[in-house]
Scaffold this motif. Structure first.
Motif, PDB file in Angstrom:
ATOM      1  N   UNK A 141       0.829  -1.208   0.000  1.00 39.58           N
ATOM      2  CA  UNK A 141       0.000   0.000   0.000  1.00 39.58           C
ATOM      3  C   UNK A 141       0.862   1.257   0.000  1.00 39.58           C
ATOM      4  N   UNK A 142       1.941   1.240   0.769  1.00 36.64           N
ATOM      5  CA  UNK A 142       2.814   2.415   0.820  1.00 36.64           C
ATOM      6  C   UNK A 142       3.555   2.590  -0.501  1.00 36.64           C
TER       7      UNK A 142
ATOM      8  N   UNK B  63      11.377  13.074   8.905  1.00 39.99           N
ATOM      9  CA  UNK B  63      10.680  12.345   7.854  1.00 39.99           C
ATOM     10  C   UNK B  63       9.192  12.241   8.183  1.00 39.99           C
ATOM     11  N   UNK B  64       8.359  12.481   7.184  1.00 39.45           N
ATOM     12  CA  UNK B  64       6.918  12.234   7.307  1.00 39.45           C
ATOM     13  C   UNK B  64       6.467  11.412   6.103  1.00 39.45           C
ATOM     14  N   UNK B  65       5.325  10.783   6.245  1.00 42.62           N
ATOM     15  CA  UNK B  65       4.832   9.884   5.195  1.00 42.62           C
ATOM     16  C   UNK B  65       3.367  10.191   4.912  1.00 42.62           C
ATOM     17  N   UNK B  66       3.038  10.354   3.627  1.00 42.91           N
ATOM     18  CA  UNK B  66       1.656  10.561   3.203  1.00 42.91           C
ATOM     19  C   UNK B  66       1.239   9.411   2.291  1.00 42.91           C
ATOM     20  N   UNK B  67       0.066   8.840   2.531  1.00 42.53           N
ATOM     21  CA  UNK B  67      -0.451   7.749   1.699  1.00 42.53           C
ATOM     22  C   UNK B  67      -1.834   8.141   1.222  1.00 42.53           C
ATOM     23  N   UNK B  68      -1.995   8.181  -0.101  1.00 41.21           N
ATOM     24  CA  UNK B  68      -3.254   8.630  -0.708  1.00 41.21           C
ATOM     25  C   UNK B  68      -4.058   7.426  -1.198  1.00 41.21           C
TER      26      UNK B  68
ATOM     27  N   UNK C 216      -8.238   0.698   6.686  1.00 40.58           N
ATOM     28  CA  UNK C 216      -7.368  -0.466   6.846  1.00 40.58           C
ATOM     29  C   UNK C 216      -5.921  -0.026   7.046  1.00 40.58           C
ATOM     30  N   UNK C 217      -5.469   0.966   6.273  1.00 40.73           N
ATOM     31  CA  UNK C 217      -4.122   1.502   6.427  1.00 40.73           C
ATOM     32  C   UNK C 217      -3.894   2.009   7.849  1.00 40.73           C
ATOM     33  N   UNK C 218      -4.835   2.786   8.330  1.00 45.93           N
ATOM     34  CA  UNK C 218      -4.745   3.338   9.672  1.00 45.93           C
ATOM     35  C   UNK C 218      -4.627   2.218  10.715  1.00 45.93           C
TER      36      UNK C 218
END
Length: 315
Positions: A29-30, A43-48, A57-59
């Motif tokens: 997914x990432x 570092x930060x990460x954004x997943x659309x 589900x990702x959360x």
């Protein structure tokens, strides 16, 4: 609701109990929808994603596997259908860099790592989970009522190759094509799509796909049979009309009673039963004749009529 959305909603509810499979699905997914941001060494990460169930589900995966704090933001697209877009945002925090290293997204030096970490997909169960995550991140499947087509799109050529190889391990003959800046991994054979749905765990979607496919196949078969019967009937009717016209011409010009007995019998039967098939005419003859025998005599009558039409005075 589209068949793709129904399939993704089903897959979003599939939660594998094994941590290794959860890890594989999260990585997929990432890799499909994630983007890293580095600012001042943090570092930060954004997943659309465009599906609310997939965002949930990702959360849940992030919370269960790593205890990472994440935020879910909802934005509405301003173009086309104006659907919602869901951002799962992981702000800078302790443990994020370690999580990314464990997932094989960063190396030990903190640099982006290309390719798929093989120990994440060393087992079949993890490969299935990874393909499920890839489909949730960038997959679609046409309704079986139309053309058969299933695809996963990614912006990275190496990732497309990795996905293709994983699918091939399950006997799926996936292929890759380019679509502008995207790499498309696709299947077009209905049997292969059914098998892929089975591999990723979309069993309800598989059953609906199979039911529609079977109904579609039966409908097409019935249509082919009807078309074939119609063509045969038209052929029989056309031949009967031609034969009747030829016999009528011969009878009017020469006289049926002057024909040889075999030809006279078939001529009389054809005039009396214009809709009968060759087989039926043969069964009414005395003695009975086969189809080839009936056809031979009718051809001779056709030839006699052609000579008369050509103006030949004698037969």
């Amino acid at each position: 609701m589209s068949f793709s959305t129904l399939t993704k909603n089903e897959l979003a509810r599939v939660m594998d109990p094994r941590p290794c499979c959860k890890m594989a699905e999260l990585v997929a997914l990432i890799k499909m929808d994630g983007s890293l941001q580095v600012s001042r060494g943090q570092v930060s990460l954004n997943i659309l994603n465009h599906n609310a169930a997939v965002a949930r589900k990702l959360f849940k995966l992030l919370k269960e596997l790593f205890g990472i704090h994440a935020e879910v933001l909802v934005k509405k697209k301003m173009r086309l259908r104006k659907n919602n877009v869901y951002w799962v945002r992981i702000p800078p925090q302790d443990g994020l860099r370690e999580m990314l290293i464990r997932l094989g997204l960063l190396n030990s030096d903190g640099y982006l790592q290309e390719g798929l970490q093989q120990d994440l997909v060393s087992r079949n169960c993890c490969r299935r989970a990874y393909l499920r995550g890839a489909f949730l991140g960038g997959g679609s499947v046409n309704s079986p009522g139309g053309n058969y087509h299933m695809e996963i799109i990614t912006s990275k050529g190496r990732h497309a190759t990795d996905l293709c190889r994983l699918m091939q391990k399950f006997g799926l003959s996936a292929k890759i094509s380019r679509r502008k800046t995207w790499f498309v991994i696709y299947l077009k054979d209905s049997e292969q799509i059914v098998e892929c749905l089975n591999v990723i765990g979309a069993h309800s979607a598989l059953l609906e796909f199979e039911n529609t496919r079977i109904y579609k196949g039966m409908r097409n078969q019935v249509n082919r049979l009807v078309n074939c019967e119609t063509a045969n009937l038209n052929k029989t009717v056309d031949a009967s009309l031609r034969q009747t016209e030829s016999i009528t011409l011969v009878a009017r010009t020469v006289g049926i009673d002057k024909l040889p007995s075999g030809l006279r019998e078939i001529a009389e039967l054809r005039l009396k039963f214009p809709d009968a098939t060759l087989k039926e005419l043969g069964e009414m003859a005395n003695p009975p004749l086969g189809k080839s025998g009936v056809n031979h005599r009718l051809r001779k009558l056709d030839q006699m009529a052609e000579k008369l039409r050509a103006g030949e005075p004698r037969l």
